[in-house]
Design a protein around this motif. Sequence first.
Motif, PDB file in Angstrom:
ATOM      1  N   GLY A  50       0.710  -1.207   0.004  1.00 17.24           N
ATOM      2  CA  GLY A  50      -0.092  -0.027  -0.039  1.00 17.24           C
ATOM      3  C   GLY A  50       0.843   1.388  -0.139  1.00 17.24           C
ATOM      4  N   SER A  51       1.976   1.312   0.771  1.00 14.88           N
ATOM      5  CA  SER A  51       2.956   2.467   0.726  1.00 14.88           C
ATOM      6  C   SER A  51       3.457   2.810  -0.524  1.00 14.88           C
ATOM      7  N   LEU A  52       3.945   1.609  -1.265  1.00 18.06           N
ATOM      8  CA  LEU A  52       4.455   1.674  -2.519  1.00 18.06           C
ATOM      9  C   LEU A  52       3.547   2.230  -3.499  1.00 18.06           C
ATOM     10  N   PHE A  53       2.338   1.780  -3.563  1.00 17.52           N
ATOM     11  CA  PHE A  53       1.294   2.558  -4.634  1.00 17.52           C
ATOM     12  C   PHE A  53       0.705   3.612  -4.036  1.00 17.52           C
ATOM     13  N   LEU A  54       0.558   4.021  -2.800  1.00 18.18           N
ATOM     14  CA  LEU A  54       0.135   5.205  -2.591  1.00 18.18           C
ATOM     15  C   LEU A  54       1.296   6.492  -3.013  1.00 18.18           C
ATOM     16  N   VAL A  64      -7.368  -1.697  -4.628  1.00 18.54           N
ATOM     17  CA  VAL A  64      -7.446  -3.143  -4.509  1.00 18.54           C
ATOM     18  C   VAL A  64      -6.486  -3.712  -3.491  1.00 18.54           C
ATOM     19  N   VAL A  65      -5.315  -3.011  -3.244  1.00 17.43           N
ATOM     20  CA  VAL A  65      -4.500  -3.469  -2.254  1.00 17.43           C
ATOM     21  C   VAL A  65      -4.986  -3.204  -0.795  1.00 17.43           C
ATOM     22  N   GLU A  66      -5.534  -1.972  -0.790  1.00 19.29           N
ATOM     23  CA  GLU A  66      -5.968  -1.490   0.941  1.00 19.29           C
ATOM     24  C   GLU A  66      -7.134  -2.246   1.258  1.00 19.29           C
ATOM     25  N   ASN A  67      -8.014  -2.755   0.278  1.00 19.64           N
ATOM     26  CA  ASN A  67      -9.293  -3.667   0.501  1.00 19.64           C
ATOM     27  C   ASN A  67      -8.854  -5.088   1.055  1.00 19.64           C
ATOM     28  N   LYS A  68      -7.584  -5.356   0.766  1.00 22.21           N
ATOM     29  CA  LYS A  68      -7.334  -6.763   1.164  1.00 22.21           C
ATOM     30  C   LYS A  68      -6.323  -6.998   2.181  1.00 22.21           C
ATOM     31  N   VAL A  69      -5.592  -5.902   2.473  1.00 27.68           N
ATOM     32  CA  VAL A  69      -4.430  -6.092   3.698  1.00 27.68           C
ATOM     33  C   VAL A  69      -5.200  -5.904   4.851  1.00 27.68           C
ATOM     34  N   LYS A  70      -4.459  -6.345   5.943  1.00 28.07           N
ATOM     35  CA  LYS A  70      -5.426  -6.358   7.324  1.00 28.07           C
ATOM     36  C   LYS A  70      -4.892  -5.134   8.100  1.00 28.07           C
ATOM     37  N   SER A  71      -3.881  -4.317   7.771  1.00 24.89           N
ATOM     38  CA  SER A  71      -3.637  -3.171   8.632  1.00 24.89           C
ATOM     39  C   SER A  71      -3.108  -2.091   7.396  1.00 24.89           C
ATOM     40  N   PRO A  72      -3.952  -1.531   6.750  1.00 23.64           N
ATOM     41  CA  PRO A  72      -3.669  -0.757   5.610  1.00 23.64           C
ATOM     42  C   PRO A  72      -3.125   0.505   5.984  1.00 23.64           C
ATOM     43  N   VAL A  73      -2.101   1.297   5.007  1.00 17.39           N
ATOM     44  CA  VAL A  73      -1.295   2.457   5.347  1.00 17.39           C
ATOM     45  C   VAL A  73      -2.446   3.501   5.422  1.00 17.39           C
ATOM     46  N   LEU A  74      -3.578   3.741   4.552  1.00 15.89           N
ATOM     47  CA  LEU A  74      -4.796   4.580   4.674  1.00 15.89           C
ATOM     48  C   LEU A  74      -6.092   3.840   4.560  1.00 15.89           C
ATOM     49  N   PRO A  75      -6.502   3.598   5.803  1.00 12.68           N
ATOM     50  CA  PRO A  75      -7.538   2.935   5.787  1.00 12.68           C
ATOM     51  C   PRO A  75      -8.790   3.252   4.852  1.00 12.68           C
ATOM     52  N   LEU A  76      -9.359   2.744   4.094  1.00  8.81           N
ATOM     53  CA  LEU A  76     -10.337   3.363   3.263  1.00  8.81           C
ATOM     54  C   LEU A  76     -11.703   3.523   3.752  1.00  8.81           C
ATOM     55  N   PHE A  92      -1.087  11.838 -15.621  1.00  8.91           N
ATOM     56  CA  PHE A  92      -2.276  11.707 -14.887  1.00  8.91           C
ATOM     57  C   PHE A  92      -2.669  10.089 -15.222  1.00  8.91           C
ATOM     58  N   VAL A  93      -2.269   9.451 -16.328  1.00  9.94           N
ATOM     59  CA  VAL A  93      -2.647   8.102 -16.513  1.00  9.94           C
ATOM     60  C   VAL A  93      -2.062   7.262 -15.456  1.00  9.94           C
ATOM     61  N   ALA A  94      -0.795   7.494 -15.234  1.00 10.61           N
ATOM     62  CA  ALA A  94       0.003   6.816 -13.962  1.00 10.61           C
ATOM     63  C   ALA A  94      -0.495   6.781 -12.700  1.00 10.61           C
ATOM     64  N   THR A  95      -0.993   7.988 -12.490  1.00 10.17           N
ATOM     65  CA  THR A  95      -1.753   8.351 -11.233  1.00 10.17           C
ATOM     66  C   THR A  95      -2.869   7.565 -10.891  1.00 10.17           C
ATOM     67  N   ILE A  96      -3.734   7.582 -12.048  1.00  7.93           N
ATOM     68  CA  ILE A  96      -5.022   6.702 -12.137  1.00  7.93           C
ATOM     69  C   ILE A  96      -4.801   4.935 -12.186  1.00  7.93           C
ATOM     70  N   ALA A  97      -3.936   4.781 -12.806  1.00  6.31           N
ATOM     71  CA  ALA A  97      -3.699   3.372 -12.671  1.00  6.31           C
ATOM     72  C   ALA A  97      -3.068   2.778 -11.436  1.00  6.31           C
ATOM     73  N   SER A  98      -2.041   3.725 -10.775  1.00  6.98           N
ATOM     74  CA  SER A  98      -1.693   3.391  -9.573  1.00  6.98           C
ATOM     75  C   SER A  98      -2.770   3.592  -8.168  1.00  6.98           C
ATOM     76  N   LEU A  99      -3.554   4.485  -8.370  1.00  5.53           N
ATOM     77  CA  LEU A  99      -4.732   4.668  -7.417  1.00  5.53           C
ATOM     78  C   LEU A  99      -5.608   3.253  -7.630  1.00  5.53           C
ATOM     79  N   ILE A 100      -5.927   2.891  -8.768  1.00  9.39           N
ATOM     80  CA  ILE A 100      -6.674   1.632  -8.890  1.00  9.39           C
ATOM     81  C   ILE A 100      -6.263   0.448  -8.110  1.00  9.39           C
ATOM     82  N   VAL A 101      -4.967   0.319  -8.290  1.00 10.82           N
ATOM     83  CA  VAL A 101      -4.142  -0.892  -7.585  1.00 10.82           C
ATOM     84  C   VAL A 101      -4.048  -0.566  -6.529  1.00 10.82           C
ATOM     85  N   PHE A 102      -3.982   0.770  -5.884  1.00 13.22           N
ATOM     86  CA  PHE A 102      -3.883   1.004  -4.257  1.00 13.22           C
ATOM     87  C   PHE A 102      -5.035   0.712  -3.305  1.00 13.22           C
TER      88      PHE A 102
END
Length: 533
Positions: free
Chosen positions: A200-204, A245-257, A233-243
Motif C-alpha cells: 500500500g505504501s508503494l502504490f500510494l 485493490v491492495v488496501e481492501n485486502k490487507v489487514k492493516s492498510p497504510v490509509l484505511p479506506l 495523470f494516466v500513471a496516477t489513475i493506474a496506481s490509484l486503482i491498484v492502491f
Amino acid sequence: MEHLAYKRKVTIMIAIMAAMLFAAVNQTIVGTALPRIIAELGGIQYFSWVFTIFMLASSITAILVGKLSDIYGRKPFILVGIGIFSVGSLLAGFSNDIFQLIACRGVQGLGGGLIMSTAFAAVGDLFAPRERGRWQGLMSSVFGLASVFGPTLGGWIVDNANWHWVFWVFLPFGIVAFVLILVLFPNVEKKAGEKVDYAGSLFLTTTITPLLLAFSWAGSKYDWASVQIIGLFVATIASLIVFIVVENKVKSPVLPLHLFRNPIFSLSNIIGFILGAGMFGAAMYIPFFIQGVIGRSATASGFIMMPMTFGMVIASTLGGQFISKTGKYKILALAGLLVMSAGMFSLAFMDLNTTITHVIVSNIFIGVGLGMSFPVFTLTIQNAVEQRFLGVATASAQLFRQIGGTVGVALMGTIMNLRMEHETKEVTSEMGASMMNNPMLAKIVQKLDPQILMNHDGLEKLKDSIPSQLAPAFAKIMDSMRDVLSYGLTGVYFIAAFVVLAGFLLTFFLKEIPLRSSQPADEKQKKEKQQAM
C-alpha cells in the motif's frame, strides 16, 4: 499520554513547536535567498526543483508516517524527522552545484514531512479534543511567524553574510528540540498484531508523486494536453486503482479506506483541499500585483504582506482559545471562510489605481479568515476518528491540503496566463497600428511581456535606452502592460474567491460533534460518531 502532568505537556509542546519552527523557517527562508544562491551555483533552469523536490518528499513521508506512528508511537518518527532535516540542512549549506542543493532539499523534505505529520498528531495524544483547539491554533501560528521572518532573514543573510548560513542559522533549534523530545516525550509500546503495509505504501507513493508532478509542470514546463502531463495523470489513475485493490485486502492498510465512509472525515478533507487550493493559489500571486502593477520593490512587497501573516497568527491563536473555551468550532470555520472569501473578492476588483492601503486591508481579511478556519479541519478530523487512527487521519488532512495547494497554484497560473495572453494580443494589436512608424517602439510592442514589470532593474535599463522624445509613448506601453498583468491577476483572485466560497457552503453540511473534555470516548460519544458515519 493524557495522564502526564500539564507542565510536562506544555514543555513537550514547546519542543514540538521549536521543531516545527525549525522546519517551517527553513522552507520560507530559501525564497528570497535563492536568486543569490543560483547566481553562485548556476543552473537557473532547474531552480523550481528546489521547491518541487521538497514538496514531493514531504507529502509522501507525511502520509506514510501517519499509519506507522499509530503503530510505533510519535516519538521515534519526530526524532528521526528532526535528525534527517538537520542533516539535510547541514549538507545543503555545503552544496557546490544546483544538483547537490536539490538532493539536499529532498532530504530536508523527507525530514519535514515526518516532523509536520507527527507534530500535529502528537497534539491529539497529549490533549483531549476540547483542549486541542488552543494548541492547534498556536501551532498554526508557527507557520505564520515563519512566513514573516523567514523571507526577511533570508534576504538579510545573503546581503550581509555567506548564503550557506541560510541553511545553518537555525540548526541549534533542531538540536534543542531533539534533546527535549528525547528526554520528555514518553515511549509507547508497539501495537500488537499490526503490520507495515509495504504494498500500500508503494502504490500510494506512485499515486501521489505523478499527480503532484503533473500539476506542478502543467501550464508551465509542459502544456496541459502534452504527452508528459497526460502520461502522469494516466500513471496516477493506474496506481490509484491498484492502491484501492491492495488496501481492501490487507489487514492493516497504510490509509484505511473505511475512514472515507465517515462523512465528517471525507467532507473535512474536501474542504481542506479547497482551502489549500484557494489560499496557495491566490496568496502566491499577491506579490506579483504589488511588484508588477503597483511597482513596489521585493522588500516592500514583503512588508506589505506582513499584516496578512500577523492577522493569521492572531486569529489562529484567538480562535484556538475560543474553541477550547466553548467547544464550538463550526461557527469559527464558517466565519473564517466567509471573511477570507471577502478578502479575495476585494483583491479581484483591483486595478492600476489601487492603493497600498487597499491591498493591506484585503490581505488582513485573508489572513484573519485563514487563521480562523485553517486549524479547524484538522481538529474535526481528529475528533471524528478513533484514537488508533489519529496519526493517519491527521496525515490525510495535511496531504489533501498539500494537493489542494499544488492544484490551486497550477490552475490559477493557467487562468492568469490565458487571460494575460488574450489581453496582450488585443493591446499589441491596438498599439502596433499607432506605433509602427517608429521602429524602436514597434519592436518593443512586438516583444511585449508583462513579466518584465517584475524585473525593475531591467525595466529601468530599457527605459534609459529610449530617447527622451519617446518617453511618453514608452510610459503608455508600460501602463498597458500593467493593465494586462492586473487583468490576469484579478481573474485569479476572482476564481479563488469562489473556490473559498465553495468551502464555506460545504461547511454548512459538516456535522459538529461536541468536543470531548477527556481522551477516552464515552458511550455517548461513540454513539454520536456511529450516527455520523
